[in-house]
Design an enzyme around this catalytic site. Structure first.
Site, PDB file in Angstrom:
ATOM      1  N   TYR A   1      42.741  36.752  47.890  1.00 36.28           N
ATOM      2  CA  TYR A   1      42.360  36.935  46.426  1.00 36.28           C
ATOM      3  C   TYR A   1      43.351  35.836  46.174  1.00 36.28           C
ATOM      4  CZ  TYR A   1      41.951  38.457  41.663  1.00 36.28           C
ATOM      5  OH  TYR A   1      41.617  38.358  40.195  1.00 36.28           O
TER       6      TYR A   1
ATOM      7  N   SER B   1      44.738  33.970  37.481  1.00 36.65           N
ATOM      8  CA  SER B   1      45.930  35.939  37.596  1.00 36.65           C
ATOM      9  C   SER B   1      47.020  35.528  36.646  1.00 36.65           C
ATOM     10  CB  SER B   1      44.863  35.859  38.479  1.00 36.65           C
ATOM     11  OG  SER B   1      45.687  37.577  39.014  1.00 36.65           O
TER      12      SER B   1
END
Length: 277
Positions: A152, A139
């Protein structure tokens, strides 16, 4: 690694194939003649793949026994996979201070340890055959983090680091490792995190920040890219003869380029202005 180059169909295992990027990638590879093993917790959500000929299998990345059962099932069908797409993962939101450690640890169990554990199980036949490709879905959060997504982002930073090591280690064995770094993609991430965001918005210390974070994310995801865009990038990474180590794609992924040229103090100020106030 295209289907047309071989007398038999190239094989690929895609984790997290029940929705979003994983589902779109599985359909696209079926279109291109690949033999697709699709794995996820929700078997019923992969019925469209089963109807098209994909081999649908259960997987809970947080459960080592589930990973072993999947690896054994795939190995019973093909001696060595041509490709592994590690797409499964999830994110939780919240300030670093207040995120319960057990929830943060659960995120790492899936996004890092479960993902790499499954890779360890499937890798030896690929290495022995001296051919294969592993695509790990990271990501833009794997390159920089924002307030409210520290844990995260940390899990994706860890995935980036271990993928870099794996790419270097496997080079002489002909197994190529690729990182795909999507930006903001309309996969339902914001809907999944909405409940926790609303709960955190009432916190007397962190509530104002989390409300700004929620508003910023909502605006960003409204302009987000489709999962099909990421699926197209993954297919390119699988089928090109010489893949790049990293592929960025999707809305706001261009920020990765800009960040390299902005001093850290200025970058922090820009992020604070947008997400903290």
């Amino acid at each position: 690694m295209t289907a047309s180059r071989s007398n038999s169909r190239p094989s690929v295992l895609i984790t997290g194939a029940s929705s979003g990027i994983g589902l779109a990638t599985a359909h696209r590879l079926l279109d291109r003649g690949w033999r697709v093993f699709a794995a996820a917790r929700r078997l019923e959500a992969m019925e469209s793949l089963r109807c098209r000929g994909a081999e649908v299998l259960p997987l809970d990345l947080a459960d080592q026994a589930s990973c072993r059962q999947l690896a054994d099932a795939v190995s019973g069908q093909v001696r060595a996979l041509d490709a592994l797409v590690n797409n499964a993962g999830y994110g939780e939101t919240g300030p670093v201070e207040t995120m319960p450690i057990e929830r943060a640890r659960a995120m790492f169990e899936v996004n890092v340890f479960g993902l790499i554990g499954l890779t360890q199980m499937l890798l030896p036949p690929m290495r022995e055959r001296r051919r294969g490709r592993i695509v790990n879905l990271s990501s833009i959060a794997g390159r920089f983090v924002t307030p409210g997504a520290g844990w995260y982002g940390a899990s994706k930073h860890a995935l980036e680091g271990i993928s870099d090591a794996l790419r270097l280690e496997l080079h002489r064995f002909g197994v190529q490792v690729v990182l795909v770094e999507p930006g903001l993609i309309r996969t339902g991430f914001e809907a999944v995190s909405e409940a926790s965001l609303q709960q955190q918005s009432t916190d007397p210390v962190w509530g104002p920040m989390m409300r700004r974070v929620a508003a910023s994310w909502a605006e960003g995801f409204r302009r987000g890219s489709s999962p099909e865009l990421v699926a197209s990038t993954i297919v390119s990474a699988l089928e090109t003869s010489s893949p790049k180590p990293r592929y960025r794609c999707g809305s706001e992924s261009e920020v990765l380029v800009l960040q390299r040229f902005i001093p850290a103090q200025l970058w922090d100020a820009l992020v604070r202005q947008r997400m903290i106030g």
